[in-house]
Motif scaffolding. Structure first.
Motif, PDB file in Angstrom:
ATOM      1  N   GLU A  74       0.818  -1.212   0.000  1.00 22.31           N
ATOM      2  CA  GLU A  74       0.000   0.000   0.000  1.00 22.31           C
ATOM      3  C   GLU A  74       0.855   1.267   0.000  1.00 22.31           C
ATOM      4  O   GLU A  74       0.340   2.370   0.181  1.00 22.31           O
ATOM      5  N   ASN A  75       2.168   1.109  -0.142  1.00 25.84           N
ATOM      6  CA  ASN A  75       3.135   2.217  -0.173  1.00 25.84           C
ATOM      7  C   ASN A  75       3.149   3.049   1.107  1.00 25.84           C
ATOM      8  O   ASN A  75       3.253   4.271   1.060  1.00 25.84           O
ATOM      9  N   VAL A  76       3.056   2.377   2.239  1.00 29.00           N
ATOM     10  CA  VAL A  76       3.194   3.043   3.536  1.00 29.00           C
ATOM     11  C   VAL A  76       4.698   3.251   3.760  1.00 29.00           C
ATOM     12  O   VAL A  76       5.443   2.274   3.875  1.00 29.00           O
ATOM     13  N   PRO A  77       5.175   4.510   3.792  1.00 29.30           N
ATOM     14  CA  PRO A  77       6.617   4.770   3.838  1.00 29.30           C
ATOM     15  C   PRO A  77       7.356   4.074   4.971  1.00 29.30           C
ATOM     16  O   PRO A  77       8.422   3.486   4.753  1.00 29.30           O
ATOM     17  N   SER A  78       6.808   4.103   6.180  1.00 31.04           N
ATOM     18  CA  SER A  78       7.509   3.480   7.302  1.00 31.04           C
ATOM     19  C   SER A  78       7.565   1.957   7.152  1.00 31.04           C
ATOM     20  O   SER A  78       8.537   1.322   7.561  1.00 31.04           O
ATOM     21  N   ALA A  79       6.554   1.367   6.554  1.00 30.73           N
ATOM     22  CA  ALA A  79       6.567  -0.076   6.308  1.00 30.73           C
ATOM     23  C   ALA A  79       7.600  -0.431   5.248  1.00 30.73           C
ATOM     24  O   ALA A  79       8.308  -1.437   5.369  1.00 30.73           O
ATOM     25  N   LEU A  80       7.699   0.381   4.208  1.00 29.59           N
ATOM     26  CA  LEU A  80       8.720   0.167   3.185  1.00 29.59           C
ATOM     27  C   LEU A  80      10.113   0.211   3.800  1.00 29.59           C
ATOM     28  O   LEU A  80      10.958  -0.640   3.514  1.00 29.59           O
ATOM     29  N   TYR A  81      10.335   1.198   4.664  1.00 28.25           N
ATOM     30  CA  TYR A  81      11.635   1.331   5.326  1.00 28.25           C
ATOM     31  C   TYR A  81      11.915   0.118   6.224  1.00 28.25           C
ATOM     32  O   TYR A  81      12.997  -0.472   6.152  1.00 28.25           O
ATOM     33  N   ASP A  82      10.965  -0.248   7.058  1.00 29.13           N
ATOM     34  CA  ASP A  82      11.171  -1.379   7.980  1.00 29.13           C
ATOM     35  C   ASP A  82      11.374  -2.690   7.235  1.00 29.13           C
ATOM     36  O   ASP A  82      12.197  -3.512   7.632  1.00 29.13           O
ATOM     37  N   LEU A  83      10.661  -2.880   6.146  1.00 30.36           N
ATOM     38  CA  LEU A  83      10.839  -4.089   5.350  1.00 30.36           C
ATOM     39  C   LEU A  83      12.214  -4.092   4.690  1.00 30.36           C
ATOM     40  O   LEU A  83      12.871  -5.130   4.607  1.00 30.36           O
ATOM     41  N   ALA A  84      12.680  -2.929   4.256  1.00 26.93           N
ATOM     42  CA  ALA A  84      14.031  -2.825   3.684  1.00 26.93           C
ATOM     43  C   ALA A  84      15.084  -3.222   4.706  1.00 26.93           C
ATOM     44  O   ALA A  84      16.031  -3.957   4.385  1.00 26.93           O
ATOM     45  N   VAL A  85      14.934  -2.751   5.927  1.00 26.62           N
ATOM     46  CA  VAL A  85      15.870  -3.128   6.997  1.00 26.62           C
ATOM     47  C   VAL A  85      15.847  -4.638   7.211  1.00 26.62           C
ATOM     48  O   VAL A  85      16.901  -5.271   7.352  1.00 26.62           O
ATOM     49  N   SER A  86      14.654  -5.216   7.192  1.00 28.30           N
ATOM     50  CA  SER A  86      14.527  -6.672   7.353  1.00 28.30           C
ATOM     51  C   SER A  86      15.283  -7.415   6.265  1.00 28.30           C
ATOM     52  O   SER A  86      15.991  -8.386   6.534  1.00 28.30           O
ATOM     53  N   TYR A  87      15.141  -6.970   5.028  1.00 23.03           N
ATOM     54  CA  TYR A  87      15.845  -7.618   3.924  1.00 23.03           C
ATOM     55  C   TYR A  87      17.357  -7.399   4.003  1.00 23.03           C
ATOM     56  O   TYR A  87      18.133  -8.307   3.730  1.00 23.03           O
ATOM     57  N   GLU A  88      17.759  -6.197   4.371  1.00 23.66           N
ATOM     58  CA  GLU A  88      19.202  -5.917   4.428  1.00 23.66           C
ATOM     59  C   GLU A  88      19.890  -6.751   5.509  1.00 23.66           C
ATOM     60  O   GLU A  88      21.005  -7.233   5.321  1.00 23.66           O
TER      61      GLU A  88
ATOM     62  N   GLY B  85      18.468  -9.520   7.022  1.00 26.46           N
ATOM     63  CA  GLY B  85      18.021 -10.908   7.058  1.00 26.46           C
ATOM     64  C   GLY B  85      17.214 -11.237   8.299  1.00 26.46           C
ATOM     65  O   GLY B  85      17.289 -12.337   8.824  1.00 26.46           O
ATOM     66  N   ILE B  86      16.425 -10.289   8.759  1.00 24.50           N
ATOM     67  CA  ILE B  86      15.600 -10.482   9.954  1.00 24.50           C
ATOM     68  C   ILE B  86      14.172 -10.802   9.519  1.00 24.50           C
ATOM     69  O   ILE B  86      13.505  -9.981   8.902  1.00 24.50           O
ATOM     70  N   GLY B  87      13.718 -12.015   9.812  1.00 29.56           N
ATOM     71  CA  GLY B  87      12.368 -12.421   9.455  1.00 29.56           C
ATOM     72  C   GLY B  87      12.206 -12.837   8.010  1.00 29.56           C
ATOM     73  O   GLY B  87      11.127 -13.231   7.591  1.00 29.56           O
ATOM     74  N   THR B  88      13.260 -12.724   7.248  1.00 29.30           N
ATOM     75  CA  THR B  88      13.240 -13.092   5.839  1.00 29.30           C
ATOM     76  C   THR B  88      14.667 -13.353   5.380  1.00 29.30           C
ATOM     77  O   THR B  88      15.615 -13.019   6.089  1.00 29.30           O
ATOM     78  N   LYS B  89      14.819 -13.945   4.218  1.00 28.04           N
ATOM     79  CA  LYS B  89      16.157 -14.202   3.689  1.00 28.04           C
ATOM     80  C   LYS B  89      16.818 -12.891   3.287  1.00 28.04           C
ATOM     81  O   LYS B  89      16.174 -12.009   2.713  1.00 28.04           O
ATOM     82  N   LYS B  90      18.094 -12.747   3.596  1.00 27.61           N
ATOM     83  CA  LYS B  90      18.838 -11.529   3.289  1.00 27.61           C
ATOM     84  C   LYS B  90      18.874 -11.301   1.777  1.00 27.61           C
ATOM     85  O   LYS B  90      19.150 -12.217   1.005  1.00 27.61           O
ATOM     86  N   ASN B  91      18.544 -10.070   1.373  1.00 24.18           N
ATOM     87  CA  ASN B  91      18.526  -9.709  -0.039  1.00 24.18           C
ATOM     88  C   ASN B  91      18.795  -8.211  -0.140  1.00 24.18           C
ATOM     89  O   ASN B  91      17.879  -7.395   0.004  1.00 24.18           O
ATOM     90  N   THR B  92      20.055  -7.844  -0.377  1.00 23.61           N
ATOM     91  CA  THR B  92      20.421  -6.424  -0.387  1.00 23.61           C
ATOM     92  C   THR B  92      19.826  -5.683  -1.579  1.00 23.61           C
ATOM     93  O   THR B  92      19.533  -4.496  -1.479  1.00 23.61           O
ATOM     94  N   ARG B  93      19.634  -6.367  -2.698  1.00 24.08           N
ATOM     95  CA  ARG B  93      19.025  -5.717  -3.867  1.00 24.08           C
ATOM     96  C   ARG B  93      17.591  -5.298  -3.539  1.00 24.08           C
ATOM     97  O   ARG B  93      17.174  -4.182  -3.824  1.00 24.08           O
TER      98      ARG B  93
END
Length: 69
Positions: free
Chosen positions: A14-28, A30-38
């Protein structure tokens, strides 16, 4: 994938900015998901476009250090 990550993905769709940021941190990190820097970089960029101020810094950091680009 954790329940928290799934909720972040729903909010990011839904393009919620804070969710986008937090999900990016998770991916960077590898918290709660597989690490994916791209994917992390792409989410930081989307968060910045939608106005998340911390993401401006993170996009610059990724570009400077070549993280996910």
């Amino acid at each position: 994938m954790t329940k928290g990550t799934e909720l972040l993905r729903q909010a990011a769709a839904e393009n919620v900015p804070s969710a986008l940021y937090d999900l990016a941190v998770s991916y960077e990190k590898g918290i709660g998901t597989k690490k994916n820097t791209r994917k992390a970089y792409e989410l930081y960029l989307r968060a910045a476009i939608w106005g998340d101020k911390q993401s401006y810094h993170e996009v610059g950091r990724c570009l400077f250090y070549g993280i996910g680009v």
